[in-house]
Design a protein around this motif. Structure first.
Motif, PDB file in Angstrom:
ATOM      1  N   UNK A 190     -30.786  -7.711  37.062  1.00  0.00           N
ATOM      2  CA  UNK A 190     -29.548  -7.577  37.817  1.00  0.00           C
ATOM      3  C   UNK A 190     -28.616  -6.543  37.201  1.00  0.00           C
ATOM      4  N   UNK A 191     -27.925  -5.837  38.074  1.00  0.00           N
ATOM      5  CA  UNK A 191     -26.977  -4.808  37.692  1.00  0.00           C
ATOM      6  C   UNK A 191     -25.585  -5.180  38.181  1.00  0.00           C
ATOM      7  N   UNK A 192     -24.532  -4.660  37.550  1.00  0.00           N
ATOM      8  CA  UNK A 192     -23.184  -4.910  38.065  1.00  0.00           C
ATOM      9  C   UNK A 192     -23.033  -4.511  39.527  1.00  0.00           C
ATOM     10  N   UNK A 193     -23.770  -3.510  39.964  1.00  0.00           N
ATOM     11  CA  UNK A 193     -23.711  -3.067  41.351  1.00  0.00           C
ATOM     12  C   UNK A 193     -24.258  -4.102  42.329  1.00  0.00           C
ATOM     13  N   UNK A 194     -24.962  -5.112  41.829  1.00  0.00           N
ATOM     14  CA  UNK A 194     -25.468  -6.184  42.680  1.00  0.00           C
ATOM     15  C   UNK A 194     -24.416  -7.243  42.981  1.00  0.00           C
ATOM     16  N   UNK A 195     -23.269  -7.160  42.350  1.00  0.00           N
ATOM     17  CA  UNK A 195     -22.200  -8.127  42.585  1.00  0.00           C
ATOM     18  C   UNK A 195     -21.787  -8.104  44.049  1.00  0.00           C
ATOM     19  N   UNK A 196     -21.844  -9.270  44.698  1.00  0.00           N
ATOM     20  CA  UNK A 196     -21.545  -9.357  46.125  1.00  0.00           C
ATOM     21  C   UNK A 196     -21.640 -10.809  46.564  1.00  0.00           C
TER      22      UNK A 196
END
Length: 122
Positions: A86-92
């Motif tokens: 997981x990446x911070x960009x996956x935050x949602x």
């Protein structure tokens, strides 16, 4: 009618993993395509992954391909999204979806869950 309830969201460190679950009620999902969408703050809802009724074919957004895996257990009337690396960009907020039309790589569902929040920290 179809009711979808997501679970498994939470806070995880970058590089970690989460597994989201979507439990369906009202009718069996065995004859429906199912999938996942997500919506990050300030962004439009985007397609993440989908799978055909028998699990034989899958479709993924380029941004998650190789990291996320969608699966389904028709006996349990449940859909899963395994999220690795997981990446911070996956935050949602992640939404389960069912029914409608799956034409790879696009998916147009008829039913939606209420969503579960995923936060990836760096």
């Amino acid at each position: 009618q179809v009711q979808l309830v997501e679970s498994g969201g939470g806070l995880v460190q970058a590089g970690g993993s989460l597994r989201l679950s979507c439990a369906a009620s009202g009718r069996t999902l065995s004859s429906y395509p199912v999938g996942w969408f997500r919506q990050a703050p300030g962004k439009e809802r985007e397609f993440v992954a989908a799978v055909t009724w028998n699990g034989g074919n899958t479709s993924y957004a380029t941004s998650v391909k190789g990291r996320f895996t969608i699966s389904r257990d028709n006996a349990k009337n449940t859909v899963y999204l395994q999220m690795n690396s997981l990446k911070p960009e996956d935050t949602a907020d992640y939404y389960c979806a069912a029914g409608g039309l799956l034409v790879r790589p696009s998916y147009y569902p008829n039913y939606w869950g209420q969503g579960t929040q995923v936060t990836v920290s760096s």
